[in-house]
Design a protein around this motif. Structure first.
Motif, mmCIF file in Angstrom:
data_model
loop_
_atom_site.group_PDB
_atom_site.id
_atom_site.type_symbol
_atom_site.label_atom_id
_atom_site.label_comp_id
_atom_site.label_asym_id
_atom_site.label_seq_id
_atom_site.Cartn_x
_atom_site.Cartn_y
_atom_site.Cartn_z
ATOM 1 N N GLU A 30 0.866 -1.185 0.000
ATOM 2 C CA GLU A 30 0.000 0.000 0.000
ATOM 3 C C GLU A 30 0.894 1.222 0.000
ATOM 4 O OE1 GLU A 30 -3.429 -0.034 0.498
ATOM 5 O OE2 GLU A 30 -3.761 -2.122 1.121
ATOM 6 N N ALA A 31 0.661 2.116 -0.951
ATOM 7 C CA ALA A 31 1.448 3.347 -1.025
ATOM 8 C C ALA A 31 0.584 4.540 -0.623
ATOM 9 C CB ALA A 31 1.980 3.547 -2.439
ATOM 10 N N ASP B 61 -0.442 7.646 -2.764
ATOM 11 C CA ASP B 61 -0.948 6.842 -3.876
ATOM 12 C C ASP B 61 -1.544 7.722 -4.973
ATOM 13 O OD1 ASP B 61 -1.201 4.222 -4.900
ATOM 14 O OD2 ASP B 61 -3.351 4.270 -4.541
ATOM 15 N N SER B 62 -0.784 8.722 -5.392
ATOM 16 C CA SER B 62 -1.226 9.636 -6.447
ATOM 17 C C SER B 62 -0.183 9.661 -7.553
ATOM 18 C CB SER B 62 -1.386 11.046 -5.855
ATOM 19 O OG SER B 62 -1.277 12.023 -6.863
ATOM 20 N N ILE B 63 -0.629 9.736 -8.784
ATOM 21 C CA ILE B 63 0.271 9.732 -9.944
ATOM 22 C C ILE B 63 1.259 10.890 -9.856
ATOM 23 C CG2 ILE B 63 -1.190 11.167 -11.437
ATOM 24 C CD1 ILE B 63 -0.535 9.251 -13.765
ATOM 25 N N ILE C 161 2.445 12.471 -6.923
ATOM 26 C CA ILE C 161 3.145 12.678 -5.650
ATOM 27 C C ILE C 161 4.076 11.497 -5.382
ATOM 28 C CG2 ILE C 161 2.897 13.160 -3.173
ATOM 29 C CD1 ILE C 161 0.126 14.237 -3.719
ATOM 30 N N ILE C 162 5.305 11.809 -5.014
ATOM 31 C CA ILE C 162 6.280 10.769 -4.662
ATOM 32 C C ILE C 162 5.771 10.023 -3.430
ATOM 33 C CG2 ILE C 162 8.650 10.377 -3.858
ATOM 34 C CD1 ILE C 162 9.319 13.101 -5.322
ATOM 35 N N PRO C 163 5.725 8.690 -3.488
ATOM 36 C CA PRO C 163 5.203 7.935 -2.346
ATOM 37 C C PRO C 163 5.968 8.244 -1.049
ATOM 38 C CG PRO C 163 5.336 6.509 -4.261
ATOM 39 C CD PRO C 163 6.046 7.799 -4.626
ATOM 40 N N THR D 107 8.890 8.971 -11.859
ATOM 41 C CA THR D 107 8.249 8.554 -10.607
ATOM 42 C C THR D 107 7.171 7.508 -10.850
ATOM 43 O OG1 THR D 107 8.368 10.892 -9.962
ATOM 44 C CG2 THR D 107 7.100 9.435 -8.522
ATOM 45 N N VAL D 108 7.144 6.518 -9.982
ATOM 46 C CA VAL D 108 5.957 5.674 -9.857
ATOM 47 C C VAL D 108 5.247 6.155 -8.603
ATOM 48 C CG1 VAL D 108 5.088 3.337 -9.448
ATOM 49 C CG2 VAL D 108 6.988 3.713 -11.034
ATOM 50 N N GLY D 109 4.107 6.798 -8.772
ATOM 51 C CA GLY D 109 3.431 7.429 -7.630
ATOM 52 C C GLY D 109 2.371 6.552 -7.002
ATOM 53 N N SER D 110 1.734 5.727 -7.818
ATOM 54 C CA SER D 110 0.582 4.956 -7.349
ATOM 55 C C SER D 110 0.786 3.491 -7.682
ATOM 56 C CB SER D 110 -0.670 5.490 -8.045
ATOM 57 O OG SER D 110 -1.773 4.636 -7.825
ATOM 58 N N ILE D 111 0.416 2.625 -6.757
ATOM 59 C CA ILE D 111 0.502 1.177 -7.004
ATOM 60 C C ILE D 111 -0.606 0.474 -6.239
ATOM 61 C CG2 ILE D 111 2.153 0.732 -5.131
ATOM 62 C CD1 ILE D 111 3.525 -1.296 -7.091
ATOM 63 N N ASP E 216 -3.957 -8.455 -2.807
ATOM 64 C CA ASP E 216 -3.391 -7.672 -1.717
ATOM 65 C C ASP E 216 -3.520 -8.396 -0.382
ATOM 66 O OD1 ASP E 216 -2.017 -5.257 -1.098
ATOM 67 O OD2 ASP E 216 -3.824 -4.472 -0.148
ATOM 68 N N THR F 42 1.257 3.544 -11.812
ATOM 69 C CA THR F 42 1.414 4.671 -12.730
ATOM 70 C C THR F 42 2.892 4.991 -12.876
ATOM 71 O OG1 THR F 42 1.342 6.300 -10.950
ATOM 72 C CG2 THR F 42 -0.765 5.669 -11.938
#
Lengths: 412, 412
Positions: free
Chosen positions: A268-269, A272-274, A276-278, B263-267, B272, B284
């Motif tokens: 879970e990140a 979790d936004s495209i 924003i850096i996790p 960046t990969v921001g969302s996963i 899960d 993303t």
């Protein structure tokens, strides 16, 4: 003596249970302590009461149906598995094991066979651990390895506790959730949930033990910055650190043993936004092996990797243990009974070590134990595509029944 | 001529807006088209109406407040930014830009200055793109780069559409969402959201352009098997493949350019569960750079890596483009106006390229454009910890106001 089960009745009983919580796609959605679980419990009670067995329910919802033996003071043989399922899981899983035990006592009745020892058929509460964690909850409480009050208080996603749900469906019994006296042995049939039997063209598996495992969860804390305006060298990306560990968990087993497995199942990140850096990533990890020392080594390695990844990416972290279970090695007299039964019935049997945990793990704390595995096509389980042919169900159930009769002893 | 803003009034106006949707921790939670957004729109309308400006609202909720110039037929100068915020974001972000534009016209009034060109102060709808995607929605529709009806139909997590929410808060206006005639230039003040100004001890940033970017999403399809009974060599783990790509996205920028970011921001992993191999993982990815060819190269590389990771882990995948925006290079006459203003005011200015997208990206499709950046402490934004000192706010706002006066032309 040729003791085999009634194939048509076995199939019919399997179909009956599969209708209770069955899904459109031929799977089963019968979560622990749900309405469907209540319905299948009612069915279990009714069928075994019809056969003249005495059904009792303990305070954690574990159900025991007793058939007396010639020697009422002998320690009973315990038989069974679980009737709950994963979300949209398969119709075989634990259900085949309960049905095989039911068909065994049905066959004893049909043939008017008396056993030396009493026989008890058990349906354990919440083996799956999907609605309420942990898995193997009912057998764990019964064996004294899990605390009754702690497990009562566990809540599912809907916010209800185990205790509330036991009360709601009317299966919080009066008996203490503990062995009622000594048991001589526990025998469980389950589908393999792995590919070895099919790969080796075996009819049935003689399970000699269950792998142990260690489960943990790690949270990385980085910085949740804007993905556009934060140069790479200013970043502390929690997901990059987590990805390093995912890669290492995939690699570590290959450095340890041919039976070692390792998995990151959940991640879970946050946020979790495209864009924003996790800033925060939590993930689980787990390793299994037949050997305790290999499990310990895997755990040590992954903790080193978690630390190294944090260092590389400049993030903080914390981790917690989620579960740790020792490997189980079954008693030779029980596994021999299974192997001899398969042999006598002309089945091609293979010794296997279980990669999944089972109620037998906890039952083994109380008495000698063994398991029989049925072939799992493609090794699939916990999905609607889980499949075991009726021939393979029958082979495993016959092996199971014959071994059970050996362990219970025939009195007439 | 010494044209500077009233520092106390600037701070006071900033505080007023920050109270509307302000959070306990000193941040701002003023999501687009929420009740807080309605309240700050009412405040914007009231303040500028008090100053004698004529406020109009277009059909997408963009608000324009017009102050006539000496030459009513001259193409107007457009000034502004956005008043919506990220969830629990900061009080500066776009708000400082709107406040600086408001304070500019306030100062014109206070000093009784007439400009040659009309001046319009704009508050764009939904710049943040967090409640409704995409970002820069209002300016995108206005510039004709996004389709009105498509954007009306976008829904947030609560299921309401943009159009419904515009109607609910009473900000679906009658004017077409399009430029009303030609504009001479657009000038926007925004916080940097990055570390360069602070790092270089600069007072203010002269923004010469905005990086372009490409955004995509990939889904890997593996096999959701049991973590215990599935040997490593039988696995197709969607998360392992995704982790490979996360690692590569971290590495690719370092092979392309010193301004490239990735960046990969969302996963999201399915199912899960700690006990099931991830069968499906969607994540993303995005890359930004000032150069179009670098963006294209980054995209090509990540698609190669996505394919290679799928091959290695034996998983299938699909991917989709989420957004693709060309880099923007601002008109020299506008950036010069900003640089000259900073120089005249004695501020230490620095040329920067914006790493984040802004409404100026779309406004630049309509007319010449430039931006002024205020220092962001630690480069933090989109969080409650976002901070720009009042001194830095004032330096940027003064630079902005003086450049605006140059572009609008003083008539008296």
């Amino acid at each position: 003596m040729s003791f085999t089960l009634d194939r048509d009745r076995l199939v019919e009983t399997m179909r009956e249970q599969a209708d209770i919580g069955g899904t459109e796609n031929g799977g089963l959605h019968r979560l622990a302590l749900s309405d469907a679980d209540k319905a299948v419990r009612d069915w279990f009670d009714e069928r075994l009461t019809e056969l003249g067995l005495d059904v009792r329910v303990d305070e954690f919802g574990n159900m025991f149906a007793r058939r007396e033996g010639a020697d009422p003071d002998a320690d009973p043989l315990l038989l069974g598995s679980h009737l709950d399922s994963q979300p949209y899981g398969g119709i075989y899983d634990g259900a085949l094991g309960v049905v095989a035990a039911m068909e065994f006592v049905h066959e004893l009745e049909a043939r008017d066979i008396e056993t030396e020892r009493p026989v008890e058929v058990v349906n354990w509460t919440n083996e799956e651990g999907s609605r309420f964690q942990p898995a193997m909850q009912g057998s764990g409480v019964w064996a004294g390895e899990l605390d009754l009050e702690e497990e009562y208080a566990k809540t599912g996603a809907d916010g209800n506790t185990v205790e509330e749900e036991l009360e709601r469906i009317g299966y919080k019994g009066d008996e203490p959730a503990a062995p009622r006296g000594d048991y001589d042995a526990y025998l469980e049939l389950h589908i393999e949930q792995g590919p070895f039997l099919e790969e080796n063209d075996s009819d049935v598996g003689v399970v000699t033990g269950i792998v142990g495992f260690t489960w943990g969860a790690t949270t990385y804390y980085g910085e949740a910055d804007h993905t556009g305006s934060t140069p790479m060298q200013y970043r502390s990306d929690a997901l990059v650190a987590a990805a390093d560990v995912v890669t290492q968990v995939r690699r570590i087993p290959s450095t340890l043993g041919d039976r070692t497995v390792g998995t990151v199942g959940s991640i879970e990140a946050e946020p979790d936004s495209i864009n924003i850096i996790p800033g925060e990533v939590t993930f689980t990890w787990g390793f299994r092996d037949p050997k305790r020392e290999v499990i310990d080594e895997a755990k040590e390695r992954v903790l080193d990797e978690i630390d190294a990844a944090a260092e590389r990416e400049g993030v903080d972290y914390e981790w917690e243990e989620r579960m740790d279970v020792d490997p189980v090695h079954f008693a030779e007299r029980c596994t021999s009974a299974v192997a001899d039964a398969a042999d006598a019935l002309g089945y091609d049997a293979m010794e296997v070590f279980s990669g999944a945990g089972h109620d037998a793990t906890y039952a083994n704390q109380v008495c000698d134990t063994a398991m029989v595995f049925a072939v799992s096509e493609g090794g699939k389980s916990h999905t609607e595509e889980e499949y075991t042919s009726w021939d393979d169900c029958y082979a495993a159930a016959n092996t199971y029944a014959r071994a059970a009769l050996t362990l219970a002893g025939r009195a007439n």
